[in-house]
Design a protein around this motif. Structure first.
Motif, short mmCIF file in Angstrom:
data_model
loop_
_atom_site.label_atom_id
_atom_site.label_comp_id
_atom_site.label_asym_id
_atom_site.label_seq_id
_atom_site.Cartn_x
_atom_site.Cartn_y
_atom_site.Cartn_z
N LYS A 104 -25.35 -14.72 -1.21
CA LYS A 104 -26.10 -13.80 -2.05
C LYS A 104 -25.69 -12.35 -1.84
CE LYS A 104 -30.20 -13.09 0.76
NZ LYS A 104 -31.60 -13.42 0.87
N ASP A 108 -25.37 -11.96 -6.02
CA ASP A 108 -26.82 -11.79 -6.04
C ASP A 108 -27.47 -12.47 -7.24
OD1 ASP A 108 -29.24 -10.74 -5.02
OD2 ASP A 108 -29.18 -9.24 -6.63
N ARG A 112 -30.13 -15.48 -7.23
CA ARG A 112 -31.50 -15.38 -7.74
C ARG A 112 -31.79 -16.52 -8.72
NH1 ARG A 112 -32.35 -10.11 -10.41
NH2 ARG A 112 -30.54 -9.49 -9.17
N GLU A 116 -34.63 -19.67 -8.43
CA GLU A 116 -35.63 -19.94 -9.47
C GLU A 116 -35.50 -21.34 -10.04
OE1 GLU A 116 -35.51 -16.85 -12.47
OE2 GLU A 116 -35.62 -15.35 -10.87
#
Lengths: 287, 257
Positions: A104, A108, A112, A116
């Motif tokens: 990450k 990034d 993310r 999710e």
């Protein structure tokens, strides 16, 4: 004024590109030199270690690594906290978590999305089989979906990655038009698993709205009826899909019935015709 | 009556000899011939582009797909052939209803009709008896029962294959009125019906009409439209009898040289 501004810009561009080229040319060598320490042990093909009570191979192909997308990144950029010499047991156990924080730092957005999605959620809930970044992309020889040789490639992922855990989904997918044309016949315009379910933000696609959104990129006019199509249909599931089961059953009976009748009709006819012709020939000889 | 017909036969043989060749009679007109060509070519195109998808795991399927240029091109050929199929099907319906029934006023259960009648069922029973040596070979008129079945099977096939094919071709339009599971049902029906059609045409139809002893490798009648007098007398004896009783019909069907 205008001209000098342009000159200034050209000079800056020139110097910048020169720097970039020099960096590109130098970087792999510089980094490889730094890696050599790790590879004194990890570069030996039979190098193994005990991690969490299990003996696992700890060999990394230095050449292959250098040629991979991440070839210019130092080992310790991901394996933070490792020092030269035999590493402590504690540090080694952490290796499985590398993906969840090392990746990450650069990726990034993808990370993310991953957290999710259903894969990331499962991982964060502590489910042992939940995939992390490396489960799909590989660890040392990282590959992307455009790489046709890698399991994570668009054409290969269903069989070589997703299907390794989602067995039934793979089977039914391969029976449908998407799977047939994409996986077996190599038609790239067809949908791979990730086309509908997402790659990083993986979804189960349970609600109608989610399904419509998943179909729309290829079928722009998809509506509520449209997504009622069972992409993962199982025609042998009598209880779950009685309609399909009985349609298949009726079609099979029709085929067997028609073929049984007309094939024997044809064979018997040919036999009788042959017998009659032989009789005629014999009669002709006598006369 | 038999005397009359015999003298008629003799007279016809004479004219045939005068003409310097075997007598021939019209069995199919240009429309029939064109329809069969269209159907044969598009049918084979559909089978060759569709079967590798159904039997995708077979080695031959992948070879065939590569020869065709991949699933995308095979799909395109399949859709072009499907479009032509829809066209000839429409033309056949217009011809059958508009021309034969309305303009020509041909009786729907008449001897030249493709419509099945009671005699066809009796013919089937007697034919099977004949296969087992338990009776004489039944006498057939212009169209025998297996020919009618061949023809009418295309109509059933057009509904089973044509409608499901259209639904799968234009799923978004079909989904405006139909539920999504229709595509699952259509997939099963389209592919199974295709196997039925291919297994029927390439075995039953080819054997019955083209590969029968004395006809191999193919019966040219559907390509020339003409049938010899000898064949007419032996294979279509009832039609031949009708022609003998009706000299006008005989003249109409005779191929003028």
């Amino acid at each position: 004024m205008k001209r000098s501004h342009r000159d200034h810009l050209t000079t800056t561009l020139f110097i910048t590109s020169l720097l970039v080229i020099v960096l590109i040319l130098l970087f792999p060598h510089v980094s490889l030199a730094a890696e050599e320490k790790c590879f004194t042990c990890h570069g030996q093909p039979d190098f193994k270690g005990i991690v969490a009570g299990k003996t696992i191979p700890l060999y990394v192909d230095a050449k292959r690594y250098a040629n991979s997308v991440h070839g210019s990144i130092a080992c310790v950029d991901c394996h933070a906290g490792f020092k030269t010499g035999p590493h402590g047991e504690q540090a080694m156990v952490e290796y499985s978590k590398v993906a969840s924080w090392a990746c990450k730092r650069c990726h990034d957005g993808a990370y993310r999305d991953y957290t999710e999605g259903s894969h990331g959620k499962a991982y964060n809930e502590g489910k042992p089989k939940a995939p992390t970044c490396v489960s799909c992309h590989g660890s040392h020889y990282v590959a992307v979906f455009k790489d046709t040789r890698a399991p994570v490639s668009y054409l290969r992922a269903p069989k070589e990655l997703c299907g390794k855990c989602h067995h039934e989904a793979l089977e039914t997918y391969l029976e449908g038009y998407h799977g047939k044309t994409l996986v077996v016949l190599g038609y790239e315009k067809s949908a791979s698993c990730s086309k509908c379910h997402g790659a990083h933000l993986t979804k189960r696609l349970e609600s109608t709205e989610e399904k419509i959104a998943a179909c729309k990129p290829c079928h722009p006019d998809a509506n509520e009826n449209f997504v009622g199509y069972l992409v993962h249909a199982d025609e042998n599931d009598r209880v779950g899909e009685p309609l399909l089961f009985y349609v298949k059953w009726i079609m099979t009976s029709l085929l067997i019935g028609v073929f049984a009748f007309f094939y024997s009709h044809t064979v018997l006819w040919a036999l009788r015709d042959t017998i009659e012709r032989r009789k005629k020939r014999k009669r002709g000889e006598k006369q | 009556m038999s005397q009359v017909s015999e003298s008629q036969v003799a007279r016809e043989q004479l004219t045939a000899e005068e003409a310097g060749g075997e007598e021939e009679f019209v069995r199919f007109n240009k429309f029939h011939i064109a329809m069969h060509y269209l159907m044969a070519i598009t049918f084979m195109a559909l089978v060759f582009t569709g079967m590798p998808l159904k039997y995708r795991n077979a080695a031959w399927a992948q070879v065939l797909m590569n020869v065709l240029g991949g699933a995308g091109i095979a799909g395109l050929i399949h859709r072009i052939a499907a479009g032509i199929t829809l066209f000839y099907f429409g033309a056949e319906v217009v011809y059958g209803i508009g021309y034969c029934l309305i303009i020509k006023r041909m009786p729907i259960f008449g001897p030249d009709s493709m419509f099945p009648r009671w005699k066809d069922i009796k013919d089937l029973g007697n034919h099977i008896k004949y296969f087992f040596g338990r009776g004489p070979k039944p006498q057939f008129d212009h169209f025998a029962y297996w020919e009618k079945f061949d023809y009418l099977a295309v109509f059933w096939g057009m509904f089973a294959i044509g409608l499901t094919g259209l639904a799968l071709w234009f799923p978004e339009i079909a989904a405006r009125i139909l539920p999504g599971k229709v595509f699952n049902v259509a997939t099963v029906m389209h592919s199974d019906e295709a196997v039925l059609a291919a297994g029927f045409i390439f075995v039953v139809h080819w054997f019955n009409t083209h590969w029968r002893p004395g006809r191999f490798p193919m019966d040219p009648v559907i390509f020339t439209g003409r049938v010899s007098k000898e064949e007419l007398m032996h294979e279509r004896s009832l039609e031949w009898k009708r022609m003998q009783e009706n000299p006008e019909l005989m003249e109409k069907k005779r191929v003028k040289k």
